[in-house]
Scaffold this motif. Structure first.
Motif, PDB file in Angstrom:
ATOM      1  N   ASP A 162       0.825  -1.209   0.000  1.00 20.77           N
ATOM      2  CA  ASP A 162       0.000   0.000   0.000  1.00 20.77           C
ATOM      3  C   ASP A 162       0.859   1.258   0.000  1.00 20.77           C
ATOM      4  O   ASP A 162       0.564   2.240  -0.693  1.00 20.77           O
ATOM      5  CB  ASP A 162      -0.917   0.016   1.226  1.00 20.77           C
ATOM      6  N   TYR A 163       1.923   1.235   0.763  1.00 17.95           N
ATOM      7  CA  TYR A 163       2.813   2.388   0.829  1.00 17.95           C
ATOM      8  C   TYR A 163       3.536   2.594  -0.493  1.00 17.95           C
ATOM      9  O   TYR A 163       3.642   3.719  -0.985  1.00 17.95           O
ATOM     10  CB  TYR A 163       3.821   2.185   1.962  1.00 17.95           C
ATOM     11  N   SER A 164       4.020   1.509  -1.092  1.00 16.89           N
ATOM     12  CA  SER A 164       4.803   1.647  -2.324  1.00 16.89           C
ATOM     13  C   SER A 164       3.942   2.072  -3.505  1.00 16.89           C
ATOM     14  O   SER A 164       4.425   2.746  -4.410  1.00 16.89           O
ATOM     15  CB  SER A 164       5.528   0.335  -2.642  1.00 16.89           C
ATOM     16  N   VAL A 165       2.654   1.726  -3.490  1.00 18.40           N
ATOM     17  CA  VAL A 165       1.764   2.141  -4.581  1.00 18.40           C
ATOM     18  C   VAL A 165       1.621   3.662  -4.585  1.00 18.40           C
ATOM     19  O   VAL A 165       1.544   4.285  -5.636  1.00 18.40           O
ATOM     20  CB  VAL A 165       0.388   1.455  -4.429  1.00 18.40           C
ATOM     21  N   ARG A 166       1.643   4.267  -3.401  1.00 20.03           N
ATOM     22  CA  ARG A 166       1.524   5.725  -3.334  1.00 20.03           C
ATOM     23  C   ARG A 166       2.853   6.422  -3.575  1.00 20.03           C
ATOM     24  O   ARG A 166       2.897   7.507  -4.140  1.00 20.03           O
ATOM     25  CB  ARG A 166       0.997   6.144  -1.959  1.00 20.03           C
ATOM     26  N   VAL A 167       3.959   5.827  -3.131  1.00 18.92           N
ATOM     27  CA  VAL A 167       5.249   6.508  -3.176  1.00 18.92           C
ATOM     28  C   VAL A 167       5.865   6.478  -4.565  1.00 18.92           C
ATOM     29  O   VAL A 167       6.415   7.479  -5.024  1.00 18.92           O
ATOM     30  CB  VAL A 167       6.208   5.896  -2.138  1.00 18.92           C
ATOM     31  N   PRO A 172       4.731   6.476  -7.770  1.00 17.79           N
ATOM     32  CA  PRO A 172       4.342   7.501  -8.755  1.00 17.79           C
ATOM     33  C   PRO A 172       4.852   8.897  -8.379  1.00 17.79           C
ATOM     34  O   PRO A 172       5.276   9.655  -9.241  1.00 17.79           O
ATOM     35  CB  PRO A 172       2.816   7.462  -8.740  1.00 17.79           C
ATOM     36  N   ARG A 173       4.844   9.211  -7.085  1.00 17.46           N
ATOM     37  CA  ARG A 173       5.353  10.508  -6.655  1.00 17.46           C
ATOM     38  C   ARG A 173       6.859  10.601  -6.889  1.00 17.46           C
ATOM     39  O   ARG A 173       7.363  11.645  -7.302  1.00 17.46           O
ATOM     40  CB  ARG A 173       5.047  10.733  -5.185  1.00 17.46           C
TER      41      ARG A 173
END
Length: 67
Positions: A41-46, A48-49
């Motif tokens: 979950d964390y890596s999915v958000r980080v 792309p940023r």
């Protein structure tokens, strides 16, 4: 060529003593799967940023050095 094959094969044979049995790897694989599941979950958000930030830095460097 055959001598090279046998030299590599017999030099790698002692390395098999350092490979743990499969029953010991199961706990490691289970812990690794748990870690990946918890951090997905964390890596999915980080990612792309981070990719957007990296592309902005590269674009700024292009403008500076390749006028």
């Amino acid at each position: 060529m055959l001598q090279l094959f046998f030299a590599v094969a017999f030099s790698a044979a002692p390395l098999t003593l350092y490979v743990p049995p499969m029953r010991n790897l199961n706990l490691f694989v289970e812990a690794l799967e748990s870690f990946i599941h918890q951090t997905s979950d964390y890596s999915v958000r980080v990612f792309p940023r981070a990719r957007l930030g990296f592309s902005r830095v590269v674009a700024a460097l292009r403008r500076i050095f390749f006028l």
